[in-house]
Structure formats: structure tokens, C-alpha cells
Design a protein around this motif. Structure first.
Motif, PDB file in Angstrom:
ATOM      1  N   TYR A 215      32.257  37.823  19.160  1.00 36.92           N
ATOM      2  CA  TYR A 215      31.671  38.084  17.847  1.00 36.92           C
ATOM      3  C   TYR A 215      30.145  38.016  17.918  1.00 36.92           C
TER       4      TYR A 215
ATOM      5  N   ASN B  34      40.633  32.427   8.015  1.00 36.41           N
ATOM      6  CA  ASN B  34      40.894  33.098   9.294  1.00 36.41           C
ATOM      7  C   ASN B  34      39.663  33.047  10.202  1.00 36.41           C
ATOM      8  N   LYS B  35      38.494  33.218   9.589  1.00 33.89           N
ATOM      9  CA  LYS B  35      37.244  33.221  10.364  1.00 33.89           C
ATOM     10  C   LYS B  35      36.985  31.840  10.966  1.00 33.89           C
TER      11      LYS B  35
ATOM     12  N   ILE C  72      39.521  38.788  10.168  1.00 30.39           N
ATOM     13  CA  ILE C  72      38.512  37.896   9.583  1.00 30.39           C
ATOM     14  C   ILE C  72      37.798  38.600   8.420  1.00 30.39           C
ATOM     15  N   GLU C  73      38.233  39.819   8.131  1.00 27.24           N
ATOM     16  CA  GLU C  73      37.697  40.558   6.986  1.00 27.24           C
ATOM     17  C   GLU C  73      38.692  40.460   5.835  1.00 27.24           C
TER      18      GLU C  73
ATOM     19  N   LYS D 246      34.528  33.613  19.620  1.00 32.25           N
ATOM     20  CA  LYS D 246      33.188  33.316  19.116  1.00 32.25           C
ATOM     21  C   LYS D 246      32.136  34.059  19.940  1.00 32.25           C
TER      22      LYS D 246
ATOM     23  N   PHE E 245      36.822  31.156  14.935  1.00 31.08           N
ATOM     24  CA  PHE E 245      35.604  30.642  15.560  1.00 31.08           C
ATOM     25  C   PHE E 245      35.846  29.344  16.329  1.00 31.08           C
TER      26      PHE E 245
END
Length: 297
Positions: free
Chosen positions: A41, A27-28, A79-80, A38, A32
Motif C-alpha cells: 500500500y 478492513n483497513k 479496504i474501500e 502495508k 494494515f
């Protein structure tokens, strides 16, 4: 605790952790690829690092809300890692103790190994099928209370004729104990005695320990249909006495269902075995009377 069961349960928990973290990584990477996310973040991380250096404690909820909104627009959950167990993050341990998720996994494996099939719930009990409805309600209530107690009485002996509901009752008890995060080993007397006989002729210490540990060391042991096993008196009687005596000394609860009343128990096994059961200081002995409910249905 049977080491193989513990290892298998730990492996299941670890696979959940790896799966959750791999999904979060994917997912990350996907998030990104989006320039806007991006940038959001990077702003979030830079703000946190800057405030940490300056000893500030700030509320970053606004920046997190912006990131979460963009993730939602991108169709990405998070993204966790979305861990199965939020208490231990799928490590299996909560403050250096077995987490409830690991206990439940161990119990599921023990239940599967026992061959008992699905468990029952106290809340789903139908007392209309019993001749003495009020008596059975009181008995079930007493056993439900015991399952939530500190186990001042460590042996529950439930006798009665075939089909009077003994196995249904202990399945309800097992379900409640597992719900309360106790490690439960369910076994038939036949299966347990087969392991007794195998262990007697086994010369390998580790193999012998593997055969017996789940009975001697399980937090709660449930033995169904005691007296139906194919018995070799010298081995069966000695092993059963050792089991009941050691579990009593360790204050480990044992639940037994059987067709044998207390007099039959002494005649069928021996006085040593019956003495472990009839000790009023540590035992609760129940007798369920009535016709075969399976025939009644």
C-alpha cells in the motif's frame, strides 16, 4: 414531498453510507496489521504522489492487483467502502438530483405507509381469468405504455365493479412507475379522506401541510376505491376538487380506481369534480367489465 418521509429515507441512505465506510475502516485496520500489505500500500501511494508531482499519468493496475491478491489471501474483501448504490456512493444525490436509490427508498416508505402490501408485476399478469382475455391484454398493455410515457395524459380513471381487477392493475402500474424511478404515493380513498377531514379542523399550518402534501405534491398519486370513503360532502367534495385541479395544473399524474362510472361520479360528488375527470385532453377513462374474479377463483 412529505418532509418526514424524505427525512426518514435520507436517514436510511445515510446509515448505509456510514455502515459501508465503517466496515471499510475496520478492513483497513485489519489489513494494515499485515506487514506485506502495508508495504504494498505504501509503495502504491508513494508511486501515485511521485507521478502526480511530475505530472505523469501512469497505470497502477499492477500494484492494485498485488494489493487485491494479498487482501484475498488475508480473507478481507476490500479496504474501500462497498456502497449500496454505486451511482451516488450512498449520498442520495446524483448530479444534484435525487438518486434512483433515494427515490426507491422513498417509494418503499410511501408504499409501507399506504398499507397496500406488496406490489404486482405486469409480467406476472394472468389473463386467462378474464372473460375477454384479448381486451384485458390490450388494456394492460396501454397502461404499461403510459407508465413509460412522458404523461401527456395526467389522469387515469379506472372504473368497474368489485373484484374486476382494478387494484391489481394499479399495483402493476405502481411497480412499473417505481421501476422507472418515479415517486409514487399509494393511498386508499378512505385514508385520504380521513386526512382531508383532519386538515379541515386543524389550525396548525405545518401540521395541515404535513397531512396534505403527500397528496398534492407527490410526483404520481394513486387513489384506490374512490367513493368508498366516509364522506362529508362539503369538505370531501371541495378537497377532492382542489386536489384534482391543482395536480392537473401542475401536470402531476393521478390514477384513480372506483366502482363509480362517470355518471355516478357526478351524482356522488359534483360537477366540478367530474369535470376534472372527463376532460379528454388530459384524461384516460377506462371501464373494466366482468364478474367478481375472487368469486370466480
Amino acid at each position: 414531498m412529505n418532509q418526514k418521509i424524505l427525512e426518514k429515507a435520507t436517514e436510511i441512505i445515510q446509515k448505509r453510507k456510514i455502515s459501508a465506510e465503517n466496515q471499510a475502516l475496520q478492513n483497513k485496520i485489519q489489513a494494515f496489521d499485515d506487514p506485506l500489505f502495508k508495504k504494498l500500500y505504501q509503495n502504491y501511494v508513494e508511486k501515485m504522489l511521485s507521478d502526480t508531482k511530475e505530472g505523469k499519468t501512469e497505470d497502477y493496475s499492477f500494484l492494485k492487483t498485488q494489493m487485491d491478491k494479498r487482501l484475498q489471501e488475508l480473507g478481507i474483501d476490500s479496504i474501500e467502502p462497498d456502497y449500496f448504490c454505486k451511482k451516488c456512493n450512498d449520498t442520495g444525490f446524483d448530479h444534484e438530483k435525487y438518486c434512483s436509490c433515494l427515490v426507491e427508498t422513498i417509494n418503499a416508505l410511501l408504499q409501507e405507509q399506504s398499507g397496500f402490501g406488496k406490489l404486482e408485476k405486469f409480467e406476472e399478469s394472468n389473463f386467462d381469468i378474464f372473460d375477454d382475455k384479448n381486451l384485458m391484454q390490450k388494456l394492460y398493455s396501454k397502461m404499461q405504455e403510459w407508465c413509460c410515457s412522458p404523461f401527456n395524459k395526467t389522469l387515469i380513471y379506472i372504473s368497474g365493479d368489485t373484484g374486476t381487477g382494478k387494484t391489481f392493475l394499479v399495483r402493476c402500474m405502481a411497480s412499473k412507475l417505481i421501476e422507472n424511478h418515479h415517486l409514487v404515493c399509494l393511498t386508499s380513498a378512505f385514508a385520504m379522506n380521513q386526512d382531508f377531514l383532519k386538515s379541515y379542523s386543524c389550525k396548525d399550518i405545518e401540521q395541515k401541510q404535513s397531512l396534505l402534501s403527500k397528496y398534492f405534491d407527490s410526483e404520481v398519486l394513486i387513489i384506490d376505491d374512490l367513493g368508498t370513503e366516509i364522506r362529508q360532502p362539503f369538505i370531501t367534495n371541495n378537497m377532492l376538487y382542489q386536489l384534482l385541479n391543482e395536480r392537473k395544473n401542475k401536470h402531476l399524474p393521478t390514477i384513480i380506481t372506483t366502482n363509480l362510472d362517470l355518471k355516478d361520479l357526478q351524482d356522488y360528488y359534483d360537477e366540478r369534480v367530474s369535470s376534472r375527470v372527463i376532460d379528454k385532453a388530459t384524461s384516460i377513462c377506462l371501464s373494466i367489465k366482468g364478474p367478481d374474479l375472487r368469486l370466480k377463483k
